[in-house]
Design an enzyme around this catalytic site. Structure first.
Site, short mmCIF file in Angstrom:
data_model
loop_
_atom_site.label_atom_id
_atom_site.label_comp_id
_atom_site.label_asym_id
_atom_site.label_seq_id
_atom_site.Cartn_x
_atom_site.Cartn_y
_atom_site.Cartn_z
N TYR A 139 0.91 -1.15 0.05
CA TYR A 139 -0.08 -0.09 0.07
C TYR A 139 0.90 1.24 0.02
O TYR A 139 1.68 1.38 0.94
CB TYR A 139 -0.82 -0.04 1.21
CG TYR A 139 -2.15 0.96 1.37
CD1 TYR A 139 -2.15 1.85 0.28
CD2 TYR A 139 -2.87 0.97 2.38
CE1 TYR A 139 -3.38 2.81 0.26
CE2 TYR A 139 -3.90 1.98 2.24
CZ TYR A 139 -4.12 2.78 1.20
OH TYR A 139 -5.40 3.76 1.32
N LYS A 164 -1.60 -1.30 -4.21
CA LYS A 164 -2.65 -0.42 -3.84
C LYS A 164 -1.90 1.06 -3.86
O LYS A 164 -1.03 1.55 -2.90
CB LYS A 164 -3.21 -0.71 -2.62
CG LYS A 164 -4.60 0.16 -2.39
CD LYS A 164 -5.39 -0.24 -1.04
CE LYS A 164 -6.41 0.70 -0.81
NZ LYS A 164 -7.24 0.30 0.38
#
Length: 308
Positions: A139, A164
């Site tokens: 992330y 992400k």
């Protein structure tokens, strides 16, 4: 699922909240209701104990119960991921706990406080990824900003399956996608991701995290289907009447990324309450009323566009 690089992350990702009662105790029944609502409305994956779930405020026993409930309720219908990050030792402990509890993967959040060098960032994420056999998603946001070289090395790890993005640097994302390609699956993790998904889709991102799916999943689904079908007229109506107005409210107070979700869920009758843990704050009454009007308008809008 082991280290299978082919676990699909396409579609709309659901991020349930963590409900608290007036005694600041986790309300497991309300959490179950949140999960069932996401499943009923066709979300493609579920991420428990992540940003919307107030990961940073959860004690380890609360975390364990929430992951346990998440795995039990979802019961294999869609993949269940859990968030871990912050303190490195605690992150490893939670990653291994999630594996024992039978979840399908991990979302690796940024390290606590430190703005690291790329070498430190690489070792942080590699250490967590190598502590488990579960598929993991990197992330990018806040203090975890990668260079191509660092992400390329992480993509080579056998159980790193996805990336992400919560930063929104499109030049960097183009470099990532064009260089790394299908070795990673690409996920839009920007705040109110519907806002930016057309741009991300053009880059090769095939999934996004939808906060509004916790209370108006039919809007997120209609939006995504319109995006895939190239229905510009319907998309513009959803932007104008729903997405942009909600985005404007979210920008009014820090922390509304979480508390506004709970307000929306309260408006549609889901039993999660409005309680959030400090340092987050609840939604102000005037902003709550504004969201209530938007949600009502969204229902009317979908009814109208479905009949066109």
């Amino acid at each position: 699922m082991g280290s299978d690089k082919h676990v699909s992350l396409a579609g709309i990702m659901g991020f349930p909240v963590t409900p608290f009662d007036h005694n600041d105790t986790v309300d497991e029944k309300a959490f179950e209701a949140n999960l069932q609502f996401l499943l009923t409305n066709g979300l493609d994956s579920v991420f428990v104990c992540a940003g919307s779930g107030e990961f940073q405020s959860l004690a380890i026993n609360e975390y364990e119960r929430l992951v346990t409930v998440g795995v039990a309720v979802v019961a294999g219908k869609v993949p269940v991921f859990a968030g871990t990050g912050g303190n490195l030792k605690e992150s490893v402990d939670r990653a291994q706990l999630v594996e024992r509890l039978g979840a399908d993967g991990l979302l690796l959040l940024p390290p606590y406080l430190i703005i690291p060098e790329q070498e430190g960032l690489y070792h942080y994420y590699r250490t967590i990824a190598q502590s488990t056999k579960l598929p993991v998603i990197i992330y990018q946001r806040d203090n975890a900003i990668f260079t191509l070289s660092t992400l390329d090395k992480l993509a080579a790890l056998p159980n790193v399956i996805g990336f992400k993005d919560g930063l929104g640097n499109f030049e960097l994302n183009i470099e990532f996608v064009q260089s790394i390609g299908t070795r990673l699956q690409w996920m839009n993790g920007m705040p109110l991701a519907e806002l930016t998904m057309p741009a991300y889709k053009a880059l090769g991102f095939h999934s996004y995290s939808s906060a509004i799916s916790n209370y108006i999943p039919q809007v997120s689904r209609a939006y995504y289907e319109s995006l895939l079908a190239g229905d510009e007229q319907r998309m513009q109506a959803i932007y104008r009447e729903v997405i942009l107005p909600i985005h404007r409210i979210r920008q009014l107070r820090k922390g509304y990324a979480v508390s506004l979700i709970k307000a929306g869920m309260n408006i549609v009758g889901l039993p999660v309450g409005l309680q959030v843990r400090s340092p987050l704050v609840q939604v102000e009454k005037e902003h709550y009323k504004q969201l209530e009007l938007i949600i009502k308008k969204s229902i009317d809008l979908l009814a109208a566009t479905n009949n066109v």
